[in-house]
Write a protein that holds these residues in place. Sequence first.
Motif, PDB file in Angstrom:
ATOM      1  N   VAL A  49     -54.101  18.472 -26.596  1.00  0.00           N
ATOM      2  CA  VAL A  49     -53.941  19.442 -25.783  1.00  0.00           C
ATOM      3  C   VAL A  49     -52.517  18.671 -25.292  1.00  0.00           C
ATOM      4  CG1 VAL A  49     -54.591  20.419 -23.118  1.00  0.00           C
ATOM      5  CG2 VAL A  49     -56.273  19.542 -25.065  1.00  0.00           C
ATOM      6  N   GLY A  50     -51.581  19.341 -25.585  1.00  0.00           N
ATOM      7  CA  GLY A  50     -49.815  19.777 -25.766  1.00  0.00           C
ATOM      8  C   GLY A  50     -49.398  19.455 -24.924  1.00  0.00           C
ATOM      9  N   ASP A  51     -48.551  18.924 -24.198  1.00  0.00           N
ATOM     10  CA  ASP A  51     -47.859  18.892 -23.704  1.00  0.00           C
ATOM     11  C   ASP A  51     -46.531  20.245 -23.615  1.00  0.00           C
ATOM     12  OD1 ASP A  51     -45.704  17.775 -24.140  1.00  0.00           O
ATOM     13  OD2 ASP A  51     -45.227  16.585 -22.879  1.00  0.00           O
ATOM     14  N   SER A  52     -47.008  20.596 -25.257  1.00  0.00           N
ATOM     15  CA  SER A  52     -45.940  21.721 -24.839  1.00  0.00           C
ATOM     16  C   SER A  52     -47.409  23.662 -24.574  1.00  0.00           C
ATOM     17  CB  SER A  52     -46.604  21.827 -26.784  1.00  0.00           C
ATOM     18  OG  SER A  52     -47.643  21.815 -27.220  1.00  0.00           O
ATOM     19  N   LEU A  53     -48.267  23.390 -23.771  1.00  0.00           N
ATOM     20  CA  LEU A  53     -48.277  24.634 -23.280  1.00  0.00           C
ATOM     21  C   LEU A  53     -47.502  24.387 -22.416  1.00  0.00           C
ATOM     22  CD1 LEU A  53     -49.794  23.231 -19.914  1.00  0.00           C
ATOM     23  CD2 LEU A  53     -51.369  21.878 -22.010  1.00  0.00           C
ATOM     24  N   ALA A  89     -55.227  14.039 -25.754  1.00  0.00           N
ATOM     25  CA  ALA A  89     -54.262  14.641 -24.858  1.00  0.00           C
ATOM     26  C   ALA A  89     -52.941  14.486 -23.962  1.00  0.00           C
ATOM     27  CB  ALA A  89     -55.256  15.466 -23.421  1.00  0.00           C
ATOM     28  N   ASP A  90     -52.467  14.992 -23.714  1.00  0.00           N
ATOM     29  CA  ASP A  90     -50.956  14.529 -23.555  1.00  0.00           C
ATOM     30  C   ASP A  90     -50.736  14.005 -22.376  1.00  0.00           C
ATOM     31  OD1 ASP A  90     -48.932  14.599 -25.433  1.00  0.00           O
ATOM     32  OD2 ASP A  90     -48.527  16.688 -25.149  1.00  0.00           O
ATOM     33  N   MET A  91     -50.205  12.739 -22.230  1.00  0.00           N
ATOM     34  CA  MET A  91     -49.638  12.231 -21.176  1.00  0.00           C
ATOM     35  C   MET A  91     -48.833  12.910 -20.658  1.00  0.00           C
ATOM     36  SD  MET A  91     -51.859   9.446 -20.179  1.00  0.00           S
ATOM     37  CE  MET A  91     -51.385   8.381 -18.891  1.00  0.00           C
ATOM     38  N   VAL A 119     -55.261   9.941 -24.806  1.00  0.00           N
ATOM     39  CA  VAL A 119     -54.709  10.210 -24.170  1.00  0.00           C
ATOM     40  C   VAL A 119     -53.127  10.064 -25.784  1.00  0.00           C
ATOM     41  CG1 VAL A 119     -54.930   9.912 -22.155  1.00  0.00           C
ATOM     42  CG2 VAL A 119     -54.088   8.482 -23.370  1.00  0.00           C
ATOM     43  N   LYS A 120     -52.745  10.477 -25.532  1.00  0.00           N
ATOM     44  CA  LYS A 120     -51.121  10.540 -26.391  1.00  0.00           C
ATOM     45  C   LYS A 120     -49.612  10.473 -26.272  1.00  0.00           C
ATOM     46  CE  LYS A 120     -48.806  13.908 -28.595  1.00  0.00           C
ATOM     47  NZ  LYS A 120     -47.514  13.743 -27.801  1.00  0.00           N
ATOM     48  N   ILE A 121     -49.656   9.057 -25.788  1.00  0.00           N
ATOM     49  CA  ILE A 121     -47.702   9.210 -24.591  1.00  0.00           C
ATOM     50  C   ILE A 121     -46.626   8.936 -25.791  1.00  0.00           C
ATOM     51  CG2 ILE A 121     -47.083   7.014 -23.788  1.00  0.00           C
ATOM     52  CD1 ILE A 121     -49.506   6.060 -22.829  1.00  0.00           C
TER      53      ILE A 121
HETATM   54  O1  KIV Z   1     -46.875  18.651 -26.869  1.00  0.00           O
HETATM   55  C1  KIV Z   1     -47.050  19.116 -28.339  1.00  0.00           C
HETATM   56  O2  KIV Z   1     -47.695  20.248 -28.624  1.00  0.00           O
HETATM   57  C2  KIV Z   1     -46.774  17.262 -29.475  1.00  0.00           C
HETATM   58  C3  KIV Z   1     -46.923  18.220 -30.063  1.00  0.00           C
HETATM   59  C4  KIV Z   1     -45.316  18.882 -30.692  1.00  0.00           C
HETATM   60  C5  KIV Z   1     -46.968  16.812 -31.533  1.00  0.00           C
HETATM   61  O3  KIV Z   1     -46.598  16.585 -28.485  1.00  0.00           O
END
Ligand code: KIV
Length: 268
Positions: A49-53, A89-91, A119-121
């Motif tokens: 669930v990237g913050d690319s949303l 999920a992105d932080m 989570v991803k940082i």
């Molecule tokens: O938010 C995102 O989609 C990402 C990917 C591009 C790795 O961080």
Amino acid sequence: MSKQISGGKKVTTKTVRQMKGTEKLSMLTAYDYSMAKLVDNAGIDMILVGDSLGNVMLGYEATTHVTMEDMIHHTKSVARAAKRCLVVADMPFLSCHLGKYEAVKNAGALVAEGGAAAVKIEGGTEVCETIKAITDAGIPVMGHLGLTPQSVNQLGGYGVQAKTDAAAEKLISDAKAVEAAGAFAVVLECIPHALAQKVTEALGIPTIGIGAGPHCDGQVLVLHDMLGMFDDYVPSFVKRFAEVGKAIDAGVRDYIKEIKSGEFPAAK
Ligand code: KIV
């Protein structure tokens, strides 16, 4: 790489670690229930669930506008759909830069409220204390190095990173530090292929590439890019695996045409 570790079983961070060197990892972004269900059913290993949303769902130009509320809202809908894959999920921007307490609290909210498994940082050595604090709290962390979109204002754009020897050395030491801090995997975004290979060989945890070439332990793409559903900006490394945007356009046009002509709905 013939042996399949992932199989039909629930993917955990342990599975992800075990897949390094044995089976390539597949990862895609998703931000809502319906798409996450399709992606999970198709057999993806991890959903981000990237913050690319912020770009593809909310129409912002940069991910710096994405809030914790946005991330929790979208993570909840993905987690409800994902039965087999690991949900990461992105932080979002600044959610882990205001002290360890705030970082652990926000990571905890993505897990407890959002239903994420990890989570991803974004960042290297400078976020390692935070990665350690979050993993010490029992929350798995995925790192993210190279092009880190939340720092776009500092990087000056979305180009390839770590092109000089010094920058490449720094990226390798950042990757080792992120691993030592407890990360279970690390995304490498937009770096030279040879450097991605070096990092992959230097780490015991899997590398997940995006615009970083074929030598990483896995690959991630933004779902809307690879399905042809978003064309405001398409990075050159993206491969189109389907033309869903065109199919939607054709379906909607047919619908409008049939309403105007009276063909739909049919009398019976
Ligand atoms: O938010 C995102 O989609 C990402 C990917 C591009 C790795 O961080």
